[in-house]
Motif scaffolding. Structure first.
Motif, PDB file in Angstrom:
ATOM      1  N   ILE A 162     100.320  43.173 -27.806  1.00 35.76           N
ATOM      2  CA  ILE A 162      99.631  44.434 -27.500  1.00 35.76           C
ATOM      3  C   ILE A 162      99.318  45.200 -28.781  1.00 35.76           C
ATOM      4  CG2 ILE A 162      99.834  46.632 -26.273  1.00 35.76           C
ATOM      5  CD1 ILE A 162     101.655  45.192 -24.263  1.00 35.76           C
ATOM      6  N   LEU A 163     100.227  45.130 -29.758  1.00 40.98           N
ATOM      7  CA  LEU A 163      99.994  45.802 -31.036  1.00 40.98           C
ATOM      8  C   LEU A 163      98.759  45.255 -31.733  1.00 40.98           C
ATOM      9  CD1 LEU A 163     100.865  47.593 -33.446  1.00 40.98           C
ATOM     10  CD2 LEU A 163     102.391  45.742 -34.146  1.00 40.98           C
ATOM     11  N   GLN A 164      98.616  43.936 -31.737  1.00 40.32           N
ATOM     12  CA  GLN A 164      97.443  43.334 -32.367  1.00 40.32           C
ATOM     13  C   GLN A 164      96.154  43.789 -31.681  1.00 40.32           C
ATOM     14  OE1 GLN A 164      99.071  42.484 -35.225  1.00 40.32           O
ATOM     15  NE2 GLN A 164      97.501  40.902 -35.317  1.00 40.32           N
ATOM     16  N   PHE A 165      96.194  43.953 -30.396  1.00 40.21           N
ATOM     17  CA  PHE A 165      95.025  44.434 -29.663  1.00 40.21           C
ATOM     18  C   PHE A 165      94.738  45.893 -30.009  1.00 40.21           C
ATOM     19  CE2 PHE A 165      92.213  45.467 -26.244  1.00 40.21           C
ATOM     20  CZ  PHE A 165      91.621  44.273 -25.877  1.00 40.21           C
ATOM     21  N   MET A 166      95.795  46.722 -30.111  1.00 36.53           N
ATOM     22  CA  MET A 166      95.607  48.136 -30.437  1.00 36.53           C
ATOM     23  C   MET A 166      94.991  48.326 -31.817  1.00 36.53           C
ATOM     24  SD  MET A 166      98.974  50.102 -28.982  1.00 36.53           S
ATOM     25  CE  MET A 166      99.334  50.186 -27.228  1.00 36.53           C
ATOM     26  N   ARG A 167      95.327  47.431 -32.736  1.00 36.92           N
ATOM     27  CA  ARG A 167      94.809  47.563 -34.096  1.00 36.92           C
ATOM     28  C   ARG A 167      93.295  47.376 -34.170  1.00 36.92           C
ATOM     29  NH1 ARG A 167      99.612  44.326 -37.416  1.00 36.92           N
ATOM     30  NH2 ARG A 167     101.036  46.130 -37.587  1.00 36.92           N
ATOM     31  N   THR A 168      92.710  46.774 -33.157  1.00 37.26           N
ATOM     32  CA  THR A 168      91.253  46.594 -33.144  1.00 37.26           C
ATOM     33  C   THR A 168      90.532  47.838 -32.616  1.00 37.26           C
ATOM     34  OG1 THR A 168      91.212  45.641 -30.913  1.00 37.26           O
ATOM     35  CG2 THR A 168      91.574  44.131 -32.741  1.00 37.26           C
ATOM     36  N   ILE A 169      91.289  48.801 -32.101  1.00 39.08           N
ATOM     37  CA  ILE A 169      90.694  50.034 -31.569  1.00 39.08           C
ATOM     38  C   ILE A 169      90.514  51.024 -32.714  1.00 39.08           C
ATOM     39  CG2 ILE A 169      90.970  51.940 -29.941  1.00 39.08           C
ATOM     40  CD1 ILE A 169      92.721  50.103 -28.253  1.00 39.08           C
ATOM     41  N   PRO A 170      89.324  51.510 -32.964  1.00 42.88           N
ATOM     42  CA  PRO A 170      89.093  52.434 -34.093  1.00 42.88           C
ATOM     43  C   PRO A 170      89.938  53.698 -33.977  1.00 42.88           C
ATOM     44  CG  PRO A 170      87.007  51.656 -33.178  1.00 42.88           C
ATOM     45  CD  PRO A 170      88.087  51.196 -32.237  1.00 42.88           C
ATOM     46  N   LYS A 171      90.530  54.115 -35.086  1.00 48.53           N
ATOM     47  CA  LYS A 171      91.336  55.332 -35.087  1.00 48.53           C
ATOM     48  C   LYS A 171      90.469  56.583 -34.947  1.00 48.53           C
ATOM     49  CE  LYS A 171      95.246  53.479 -37.679  1.00 48.53           C
ATOM     50  NZ  LYS A 171      96.135  53.637 -38.868  1.00 48.53           N
ATOM     51  N   GLU A 172      89.158  56.418 -35.132  1.00 49.28           N
ATOM     52  CA  GLU A 172      88.274  57.565 -34.945  1.00 49.28           C
ATOM     53  C   GLU A 172      88.329  58.092 -33.514  1.00 49.28           C
ATOM     54  OE1 GLU A 172      87.117  55.536 -38.567  1.00 49.28           O
ATOM     55  OE2 GLU A 172      87.520  54.853 -36.525  1.00 49.28           O
ATOM     56  N   THR A 277      92.109  39.187 -28.563  1.00 53.18           N
ATOM     57  CA  THR A 277      92.144  40.509 -29.208  1.00 53.18           C
ATOM     58  C   THR A 277      90.785  40.863 -29.770  1.00 53.18           C
ATOM     59  OG1 THR A 277      92.894  39.617 -31.326  1.00 53.18           O
ATOM     60  CG2 THR A 277      94.589  40.288 -29.770  1.00 53.18           C
ATOM     61  N   SER A 278      89.783  40.755 -28.918  1.00 52.95           N
ATOM     62  CA  SER A 278      88.418  40.980 -29.381  1.00 52.95           C
ATOM     63  C   SER A 278      88.090  42.449 -29.546  1.00 52.95           C
ATOM     64  CB  SER A 278      87.432  40.351 -28.385  1.00 52.95           C
ATOM     65  OG  SER A 278      87.658  40.842 -27.073  1.00 52.95           O
ATOM     66  N   GLY A 279      88.975  43.333 -29.048  1.00 52.74           N
ATOM     67  CA  GLY A 279      88.734  44.760 -29.256  1.00 52.74           C
ATOM     68  C   GLY A 279      87.709  45.328 -28.323  1.00 52.74           C
ATOM     69  N   LEU A 280      87.009  46.332 -28.789  1.00 55.44           N
ATOM     70  CA  LEU A 280      86.057  47.037 -27.955  1.00 55.44           C
ATOM     71  C   LEU A 280      84.817  46.213 -27.709  1.00 55.44           C
ATOM     72  CD1 LEU A 280      86.263  50.576 -29.578  1.00 55.44           C
ATOM     73  CD2 LEU A 280      87.352  49.811 -27.480  1.00 55.44           C
ATOM     74  N   LYS A 281      84.298  46.358 -26.533  1.00 51.84           N
ATOM     75  CA  LYS A 281      83.032  45.697 -26.171  1.00 51.84           C
ATOM     76  C   LYS A 281      82.037  46.797 -25.846  1.00 51.84           C
ATOM     77  CE  LYS A 281      85.253  41.560 -24.350  1.00 51.84           C
ATOM     78  NZ  LYS A 281      86.596  41.943 -24.745  1.00 51.84           N
ATOM     79  N   GLY A 282      80.827  46.581 -26.241  1.00 49.46           N
ATOM     80  CA  GLY A 282      79.833  47.618 -26.090  1.00 49.46           C
ATOM     81  C   GLY A 282      79.436  47.894 -24.680  1.00 49.46           C
TER      82      GLY A 282
END
Length: 282
Positions: A162-172, A277-282
């Protein structure tokens, strides 16, 4: 032979090889399902025969009756209690801990993370005796507490996933939420959690598999047959001092696979999304 024919031949060979490999991998499962319809005396005498000459459907009813007056409905109920509580505890706690490592700065953060990762390398055999001594001192033996309560303090593999997935989320996104008046808890519940659902679902599926198949931990901590899960109940079918009803045992083993297969086919897309862990999808 032209290029088109070569490509076609290559595809045919690939499909044949993959089909043979699939059959080899599925053969033990097919043998088990076929054996669940055989007479107990034929299971190993005619082990070469995949399916029986005469189908004995009564193996399922005989197996479901269980033993010592305890039916398999009790064992399934016990298993679902353990699995559901352990899965909920591991996912909730692991998500909170992962958020702390991903977004919150605190002293000795790297050291605690290294210690957490180091626990993943400890085999169960190394911690088995100390844990048993501790839980026995607490008076938790022959209860579900040793099987469930530790999961509410996080599971290292799920924390890392889950941490690896969270790291792909922009801190902005966090900064924008703080400008709108959100605090740390609101950012976690309203921003982070909805975005890490694929990783949480992947962890939940793995947790369900592991807890459903777990044999050693219930064997250590449970002593009352009415509290046994399915994994222990299946072992009790095999009695070296009596005649084992192999047909009924294989029938219940086949039924024990159904929940796992159902969960996999329903939620299989989350496994790919979560691990990638692909992160955000548009």
């Amino acid at each position: 032979m032209n290029t088109k024919q070569k490509k076609l031949t290559k595809k045919v060979v690939q499909h044949v090889l993959l089909s043979l490999f699939t059959l080899i991998m599925l053969y033990p499962l097919l043998w088990m399902v076929g054996s669940s319809f055989k007479e107990s005396s034929e299971v190993f005498v005619k082990a070469y025969q995949l399916f029986p000459d005469e189908w004995k459907f009564s193996n399922y009813s005989e197996g479901w009756r269980g033993f010592a007056g305890i039916s398999f409905s009790t064992f399934y109920k016990n298993t679902f209690i353990i699995v559901i509580l352990a899965t909920v505890g591991s996912i909730l706690s692991s998500t909170v801990i992962a958020y702390g490592f991903a977004r919150i700065n605190f002293r000795f953060k790297k050291m605690w993370f290294a210690i957490m990762m180091g626990t993943m390398m400890l085999p169960f055999e190394m911690t088995m005796i100390p844990q048993y001594v501790m839980f026995n001192y607490f008076g938790w033996v022959d209860t579900y507490l040793p099987l469930v309560l530790p999961t509410f303090f996080g599971v290292p593999f799920f924390i890392f996933l889950i941490l690896q997935f969270m790291r792909t989320i922009p801190k902005e996104l966090d900064q924008a939420a703080r400008i709108d008046g959100c605090n740390t808890v609101s950012i976690f519940t309203r921003i982070i959690v909805p975005l890490v659902v694929p990783a949480m679902m992947t962890s939940a599926i793995f947790s369900f598999y592991w807890r459903w198949d777990d044999f050693m931990a219930p064997l250590l901590y449970l002593q009352t047959p009415t509290k046994y899960p399915v994994s222990l109940a299946l072992k009790l079918f095999s009695d070296p001092e009596a005649v084992t009803n192999w047909g009924a045992m294989f029938a219940m083993t086949t039924l024990s696979l159904l929940p796992i297969m159902i969960i996999f086919f329903i939620f299989q897309r989350y496994i790919v999304d979560g691990i990638s862990t692909s992160g955000l999808k548009g």
